[in-house]
Design a protein around this motif. Structure first.
Motif, PDB file in Angstrom:
ATOM      1  N   ARG A   1       0.824  -1.207   0.000  1.00  0.00           N
ATOM      2  CA  ARG A   1       0.000   0.000   0.000  1.00  0.00           C
ATOM      3  C   ARG A   1       0.853   1.249   0.000  1.00  0.00           C
ATOM      4  O   ARG A   1       0.601   2.206  -0.745  1.00  0.00           O
ATOM      5  N   GLN A   2       1.884   1.209   0.824  1.00  0.00           N
ATOM      6  CA  GLN A   2       2.777   2.372   0.854  1.00  0.00           C
ATOM      7  C   GLN A   2       3.466   2.552  -0.503  1.00  0.00           C
ATOM      8  O   GLN A   2       3.623   3.680  -1.003  1.00  0.00           O
TER       9      GLN A   2
ATOM     10  N   GLN B   1       0.912   3.933  -2.814  1.00  0.00           N
ATOM     11  CA  GLN B   1       0.701   5.361  -2.593  1.00  0.00           C
ATOM     12  C   GLN B   1       1.815   6.185  -3.223  1.00  0.00           C
ATOM     13  O   GLN B   1       1.588   7.254  -3.794  1.00  0.00           O
TER      14      GLN B   1
ATOM     15  N   MET C   1      -5.596   0.131  -4.136  1.00  0.00           N
ATOM     16  CA  MET C   1      -5.279   0.593  -2.781  1.00  0.00           C
ATOM     17  C   MET C   1      -6.515   0.524  -1.876  1.00  0.00           C
ATOM     18  O   MET C   1      -6.449   0.126  -0.717  1.00  0.00           O
TER      19      MET C   1
END
Length: 633
Positions: free
Chosen positions: A410-411, A414, A456
């Motif tokens: 997810r990071q 992002q 996400m």
């Protein structure tokens, strides 16, 4: 001083009087010293004796006693002590109560021997006039006792003549010769001051206020007036020879009385000795009788013991025979039982009874089999629950790892979205030229960005679901641990178990007890230990006290005890190393298991390995104890 060699020769009793003069002259010349520098007297002829200090009277009695001593006294000792007695009488002025045979009488006594005196010895004082100027009460007996105290009077009687306003007094002295000497000295004192009876008679018309005094004699005894009446009523007239004779008679009577008493005592002693001998003989006979009875009792006891021993041996032999017969009959009975069990049951009743017994046995076997099956199912359920718990825990761990991976993805996603957004902004700025390639690229990047955002959002939803499941799993696990803690608290009967309940953050009182035993008595030790432990348990609950320091170790932060903390330092100084160690252990447990509440909590504990116990270990322990209890039942 010691005698010379010439004086050491023996002296016969007939030569004693001749030998007295030489030691007497040596005493007078000072060759033999009687008076010591400190004023006490000594016997110069008994230098080796233990007693070396005498009074005048005691020394005279010693000298007279040796001079009139028993036959074992030598003539020389008698002669020297006779000389000492004469020296004390003649040269040192000591007047004995009864003169010795060898001593010469004093001249004064000889002159006044036939004078008649008032006896007991009495002095007279006349012409007592009250002193108006000084206000002295001259009629007071105490005044005259004090005035003539040096003559040792026994009492004073004062007679007052109201008509002539003048008084007379009678002075009482002792009956013994010491009283006679005091009375003579009393009279001599008035003679030396010219106030004797002679001057009183001569100045009868002009006496003035002075008092006159003398030794009371026969004329005073027969005088008129109160004093004469008193003397006639309370005194007797006696010459010195009569007084001496009476004293001698009294002493002889006393000697006779004492001799009679001694004879009586000796007679009583003989009687008592006879009684003692009789008692001793009686006691001897009693002891002999006691010894005889004791010997008879001993013989009878031995006889009874022998009979009892024989009786016990006979009983044991009979018992052994009976046991042997019983064993034989028992074996025979067992054999017959086996024989009977082999025979077939012929009667219907026996068959029915046998069927009933078989049916009951079958029912019991079925019940036991069902109970065994149920027990087996319960064990399998427990194991299955443990396995499911283990599997759920492993799945939770896998999900946590997956969540961590998804969090990383997810990071990363992002970052990629932010990067695409940046590129789109750049492309928008470049889109002013209406280049078709640029517009197409922006569209592709926009679609890719939307896809990434959808991915996400999906990951966030999945992550949220996993977090909820993880929380539910932890709650269920904690609830299961709480149930197991409650069950263990009811089951545990003692502290000697491998699996149990440990109170995390509670101070162990043993360290305080051991320290107090070294400082106080046994009665005080437990009270002091309880007070100290309770005080420090309250200190641990204080949320404002946080004696920890944060350090970094291997890239991770960690909390450790601050050894320089003021309270812990005082604790170590006051209670010692072991108590300090116990308190810091409880402090670490509170900081680990309940840092926010700061109160003691229960925790499943593996005492054997010194760590938290797993749910599987606790369940196995519980079912193991349940099986043990069933076996006991």
């Amino acid at each position: 001083m010691e005698n010379s060699s010439g004086e050491d020769s023996g002296i016969s009793d007939s030569e004693i009087e001749e030998y007295v003069e030489k030691p007497y002259q040596e005493l007078k010349s000072g060759i033999y010293k009687v008076k010591k520098p400190n004023g006490t007297l000594r016997c110069p002829f008994c230098a080796g004796k233990k007693k070396q200090e005498y009074g005048m009277k005691d020394l005279y009695q010693h000298a007279s006693g040796v001079a009139k001593g028993a036959s074992h006294r030598s003539a020389k000792q008698k002669a020297t002590h006779l000389a000492l007695a004469r020296y004390l009488e003649v040269d040192m002025g000591f007047g004995p109560a009864q003169p010795t045979q060898a001593a010469d009488p004093e001249p004064q006594v000889s002159e006044k021997r036939e004078e008649i005196y008032c006896w007991p010895w009495t002095g007279v004082v006349v012409n007592i006039v009250s002193d108006v100027k000084t206000g002295k009460q001259l009629t007071d007996n105490g005044f005259w006792m004090k005035t003539f105290s040096k003559y040792k009077p026994l009492g004073v009687e004062v007679f007052h003549d109201e008509k002539e306003q003048i008084s007379q007094a009678v002075i009482h002295f002792e009956k013994e010769w010491a009283g006679f000497k005091n009375a003579v000295d009393f009279e001599m004192s008035f003679e030396s001051g010219r106030h004797s009876k002679k001057e009183w008679i001569a100045k009868k018309g002009n006496l003035g206020s002075s008092i006159y005094g003398w030794f009371a004699r026969a004329d005073d005894y027969h005088a008129e007036g109160q004093m004469g009446e008193y003397l006639r009523k309370n005194r007797e007239l006696k010459t010195l020879s009569e007084v001496m004779l009476k004293g001698k008679q009294d002493k002889e009577n006393m000697v006779v009385t004492l001799a009679n008493e001694i004879d009586m005592k000796n007679q009583n002693l003989d009687e008592m000795q006879s009684k003692v001998n009789e008692k001793a003989m009686s006691l001897s006979r009693m002891l002999e009788e006691k010894d005889r009875l004791h010997q008879a009792f001993y013989e009878e006891t031995r006889k009874m013991q022998r009979i009892a021993r024989d009786h016990v041996q006979r009983i044991l032999a009979e018992q052994e025979k009976m046991n042997h017969d019983l064993d034989a009959k028992k074996k025979q009975l067992d054999w017959r039982t086996r024989e009977l069990s082999k025979r077939e049951v012929l009667t219907e009743r026996e068959r029915q009874k046998l069927d009933e017994e078989k049916q009951q046995n079958d029912e019991r076997n079925n019940s036991l089999q069902m109970a065994s099956v149920e027990q087996k199912k319960a064990d399998e359920n427990v194991l299955r629950l443990v396995e499911e718990q283990k599997r759920e825990k492993e799945e939770a761990l896998k999900k946590i790892l997956q969540l961590e991976k998804e969090l990383d993805a997810r990071q990363k996603l992002q970052l990629e979205i932010e990067e695409l957004k940046g590129k789109l902004e750049v492309m928008k700025h470049l889109g002013d030229d209406d280049d078709a390639a640029v517009q197409r690229k922006m569209k592709e990047m926009t679609e890719e960005l939307e896809q990434k955002i959808d991915d996400m959002n999906h990951l966030e939803a999945m992550n949220q679901t996993l977090v909820i499941k993880q929380r539910q799993s932890n709650d269920e696990l904690q609830e299961a641990r709480n149930v197991l803690i409650a069950a263990l608290l009811e089951m545990l009967q003692s502290n000697r178990t491998n699996i149990g309940i440990k109170r995390m953050g509670e101070i162990d009182e043993k360290a305080f007890v051991e320290e107090c035993k070294r400082r106080f008595t046994i009665d005080e030790a437990f009270l002091k230990a309880s007070e100290g432990c309770s005080l420090w348990q309250e200190n641990l609950k204080d949320p404002a006290w946080h004696p920890f320091s944060i350090i970094e170790r291997d890239g991770k932060t960690e909390e450790i005890i601050n050894e320089n903390d003021e309270k812990l330092t005082k604790l170590k100084e006051q209670w010692g190393e072991e108590v300090h160690k116990t308190v810091t252990i409880a402090l670490k447990e509170l900081n680990e298991y309940n840092p926010s509440g700061r109160y003691v909590i229960n925790e499943l504990w593996n005492y054997k390995e010194g760590r938290k116990a797993t749910v599987k270990e606790v369940v196995n322990y519980i079912f193991k104890n349940l099986k043990t209890l069933k076996r006991k039942r």
